[in-house]
Design a protein around this motif. Structure first.
Motif, short mmCIF file in Angstrom:
data_model
loop_
_atom_site.label_atom_id
_atom_site.label_comp_id
_atom_site.label_asym_id
_atom_site.label_seq_id
_atom_site.Cartn_x
_atom_site.Cartn_y
_atom_site.Cartn_z
N SER C 112 0.83 -1.21 0.00
CA SER C 112 0.00 0.00 0.00
C SER C 112 0.86 1.25 0.00
O SER C 112 0.36 2.37 0.09
CB SER C 112 -0.90 0.02 1.24
OG SER C 112 -0.15 0.34 2.40
N THR C 113 2.19 1.08 -0.10
CA THR C 113 3.12 2.19 0.09
C THR C 113 2.85 3.37 -0.84
O THR C 113 2.99 4.53 -0.43
CB THR C 113 4.58 1.70 -0.09
OG1 THR C 113 4.82 0.70 0.89
CG2 THR C 113 5.57 2.82 0.09
N PHE C 114 2.44 3.10 -2.08
CA PHE C 114 2.21 4.22 -3.00
C PHE C 114 1.06 5.10 -2.50
O PHE C 114 1.10 6.32 -2.61
CB PHE C 114 1.94 3.72 -4.42
CG PHE C 114 2.01 4.80 -5.46
CD1 PHE C 114 3.17 5.53 -5.65
CD2 PHE C 114 0.90 5.09 -6.25
CE1 PHE C 114 3.23 6.54 -6.61
CE2 PHE C 114 0.96 6.10 -7.21
CZ PHE C 114 2.13 6.83 -7.39
N GLY C 115 0.04 4.48 -1.90
CA GLY C 115 -1.06 5.24 -1.32
C GLY C 115 -0.58 6.07 -0.14
O GLY C 115 -0.93 7.24 0.01
N GLU C 116 0.26 5.45 0.67
CA GLU C 116 0.83 6.15 1.83
C GLU C 116 1.66 7.35 1.36
O GLU C 116 1.57 8.45 1.92
CB GLU C 116 1.70 5.15 2.60
CG GLU C 116 1.99 5.52 4.02
CD GLU C 116 2.81 4.44 4.73
OE1 GLU C 116 2.99 3.34 4.17
OE2 GLU C 116 3.29 4.72 5.83
N SER C 117 2.49 7.14 0.32
CA SER C 117 3.32 8.23 -0.21
C SER C 117 2.45 9.37 -0.70
O SER C 117 2.73 10.55 -0.43
CB SER C 117 4.16 7.75 -1.41
OG SER C 117 4.83 6.57 -1.13
N ALA C 328 -4.98 -0.60 3.92
CA ALA C 328 -5.25 0.04 2.63
C ALA C 328 -5.51 1.51 2.88
O ALA C 328 -6.06 1.88 3.93
CB ALA C 328 -6.46 -0.61 1.97
N HIS C 329 -5.04 2.34 1.96
CA HIS C 329 -5.29 3.78 2.07
C HIS C 329 -6.04 4.23 0.83
O HIS C 329 -5.67 3.85 -0.29
CB HIS C 329 -3.97 4.54 2.18
CG HIS C 329 -3.16 4.13 3.37
ND1 HIS C 329 -3.62 4.25 4.66
CD2 HIS C 329 -1.92 3.57 3.46
CE1 HIS C 329 -2.69 3.79 5.49
NE2 HIS C 329 -1.66 3.36 4.80
N ALA C 330 -7.08 5.06 1.03
CA ALA C 330 -7.88 5.52 -0.11
C ALA C 330 -7.54 6.96 -0.45
O ALA C 330 -7.49 7.82 0.43
CB ALA C 330 -9.35 5.39 0.23
#
Lengths: 148, 117, 341
Positions: C112-117, C328-330
């Motif tokens: 999920s790192t790209f969402g976190e970034s 998960a990050h939205a």
């Protein structure tokens, strides 16, 4: 979306339903054929060596070594991994699979050095086989000593 | 005829492994351990040798055959040297197999680099 | 200033523009259905380096630089980099980014790192702390196999529930000045664990986290699924996608009509033998950077909910019998900014 014990249980059922099972029949046929062929190659080597007049014991040792050599070479060439993907247990269970399980970490971890990489990790898969095989043999030996 | 028996028995042992992989999600490492241990126990009980006599390489090439070799070796050493044989027999019997695996794996690692799938 | 909405969401009040994206992938991804959208398709998995890990760092470095170049900027214009990967201690990113000489936050949110970034980069801009930030995430099939599973040469079969780690890096430059699309809001995910222990079924382990954060997004903003043109999860694959739809149906929400998963889009499962689909940090990162960003630029999609998903386990935790926690990050991306929710 409470992760209560009941919901967890319900979810396990959902997961089971949503997850496709392996094509076990097809996999077994492939394992049977490839495993059988590897054993036939072993039989061929054995018969050939016997004709040369080697003893029973030496024949066994040479046969294993030749198969182990072939599997290590195929591992290096990247072929044994492909065979394993197709054949599953058919190429894991024969002695060639043991060879592959020693050669593949040796090759993979050599970038981390000959001692700390290759040396330390060569038995990452096969180590347990040797450990538990030898342990079992010791137990068998002790029981045999007292029962014979 | 010996090729047919080798094929059928060898293939059959592999099918047992395949069913375990697909049904129990065992990894290949666990399969290897299980088969060697079972082979060693069957060898110790004297059950595996008849299969070897019948199927030749079909029974010696699969890993239970390796386990059987361990059992045979350890019993032979116990016969020769007494209890100390329980400690020496296993490695003596498997020396060639393990050493060739080490040697050829090392050589392969010298020559080859890891390949992508 | 940004507004906290509902229980776990943020609505941004400044215009946070995604001014450019860049994607670099391996050969397998290049041969997949999205092949034509990627900026760079590598010839092989080592990319001129002598190990998988060094290759991943080089891919990250080159791709982050490419995103900056495509924005018409130089690296000096970038005030912060937010990036992460799957390798131990985040070395995949760190060793690539050390040469870029820019302030760096190394992140770990598994896949999920790209969402976190994107979330943290947006917060940095919204706070006034930066006007241009670079966000990214990378993964490498071979390095991930070596670390999490087995040596590549070991002859094993992959279960049908398993996914294929995407080799590549996805990156985006976020700016306080620029054109659409804009990042207009975000919903930060909780760690959700429904007791899945099968490391070969990551889609099932992460689906609960995806469903949880999507539901939270709807509740916090008071919206329904049709508010979005498309809802896109990160790397649930076929198994995880079906489970996410089912989980949300049980909560009375139907997303089946406008929902897809990057892990499904990136490979052709029949011809590429990828089983349940793609996974890894790069899966959502490159699929967004190449494909969905393009669709937004062309106006084919105007409002999306982008939900990268991750599994927060390690090989040690799995060996110790722990279950696999998902996260998960939205991220809400829109072409028009005036929308009032």
């Amino acid at each position: 979306m409470e992760s209560s014990a009941k919901n967890k249980e319900l979810y396990q059922d959902m997961v089971k339903k949503a997850s496709p099972n392996s094509h076990i029949f097809k996999n077994c046929i492939k394992a049977f054929v490839v495993g059988g062929i590897i054993c036939c190659i072993g039989q061929f080597i054995t018969n050939y060596l016997k004709e040369l007049g080697l003893t029973q014991n030496d024949t066994g040792i040479y046969t294993s070594s030749v198969l182990i050599f072939i599997a290590a070479l195929m591992t290096g060439l990247g072929l044994y991994g492909k065979l394993g993907k197709f054949a599953g247990a058919g190429s894991i269970v024969p002695i060639t699979g043991f060879s592959n399980s020693v050669a593949s970490p040796a090759i993979e971890f050599k970038k981390e050095g000959f001692v700390t990489g290759l040396g330390a990790k060569i038995f990452i898969v096969a180590g347990p086989v040797i450990l538990y095989g030898i342990l079992t043999s010791v137990i068998v030996g002790i029981i045999y000593y007292f029962l014979k | 005829m010996d090729y047919l028996y080798a094929f059928l028995v060898g293939g059959g042992i592999c099918v047992i492994g395949q069913i375990l992989i697909d049904k129990t999600k065992m990894t290949s490492a666990r399969i290897l351990v299980l088969f060697v241990v079972v082979g060693c126990i069957l060898g110790g009980l004297g059950i595996y040798q008849p299969l070897v006599d019948f199927a030749g390489a079909g029974a010696t090439v699969p890993l239970p055959g390796f386990g059987n070799t361990l059992a045979k070796g350890v019993m032979y050493e116990v016969d020769q040297n007494g209890l100390i044989g329980a400690l020496t027999g296993g490695f003596k019997a498997s020396a060639a197999g393990i050493t060739s695996a080490i040697v050829f794996a090392f050589l392969a690692a010298l020559v080859f680099n890891p390949k992508e799938k | 200033m940004a507004k906290h909405i509902g229980k776990q969401s943020v609505k941004f009040e400044s215009k946070i523009s995604v001014i450019s994206t860049a994607s670099t992938v391996g050969t397998k991804e290049g041969e997949g259905p999205l092949g034509q959208y990627f900026d760079v398709v590598l010839k092989d998995a080592v990319d001129g380096e002598d190990s998988w890990e060094k290759a991943e760092s080089k891919i990250a470095k080159d791709n982050l630089s490419l995103a900056v170049k495509k924005a018409g900027l130089t690296m000096d214009d970038i005030e912060y980099i937010f990036s992460g990967d799957l390798l131990n201690q985040g070395t995949g990113s760190a060793y690539g980014i050390r040469d870029l000489k820019r302030p760096f936050f190394g992140l770990y949110g598994a896949c999920s790192t790209f969402g976190e970034s994107m979330c943290l980069g947006s917060v940095m801009i919204e706070s006034g702390g930066a006007s241009k930030v670079l966000v990214g995430a990378s993964s490498h099939f071979c390095a991930a196999e070596k670390q999490f599973r087995f040596p590549l040469g070991l002859g094993t079969q992959r279960p049908l529930t398993s996914t294929w780690t995407v080799t590549g890096d996805g990156a985006a430059v976020l700016s306080k000045d620029g054109n659409a699309p804009f990042i207009t809001g975000m919903t930060t995910g909780k760690i959700v664990d429904f007791g899945v222990t099968d490391a070969n079924n990551m889609g099932a382990a992460m689906a609960t986290a995806a469903a949880d954060v999507i539901l939270a997004n709807f509740k916090d903003f008071g919206i329904s699924p049709d508010y979005y043109d498309l809802i896109i999860t990160g790397d649930l694959g076929y198994v995880g996608k079906d489970l996410t739809i089912d989980l949300l149906k049980k909560e009375g929400v139907d997303i089946s009509k406008n929902y897809t998963d990057c892990g499904i889009e990136i490979y052709d499962r029949e011809s590429q033998d990828t089983h349940s689909g793609g996974s890894g940090c790069a899966c959502s990162a490159v699929t967004f950077s190449a494909y969905f960003f393009d669709k937004m630029k062309k106006g084919e999609l105007n409002r999306i909910l982008f939900v990268p998903t991750g599994a927060l386990m390690s090989s040690t935790s799995v060996q110790q019998g722990e279950s696999i926690p998902g996260i998960a990050h939205a991220v809400i991306l829109e072409n028009s900014f005036e929308e009032v929710i």
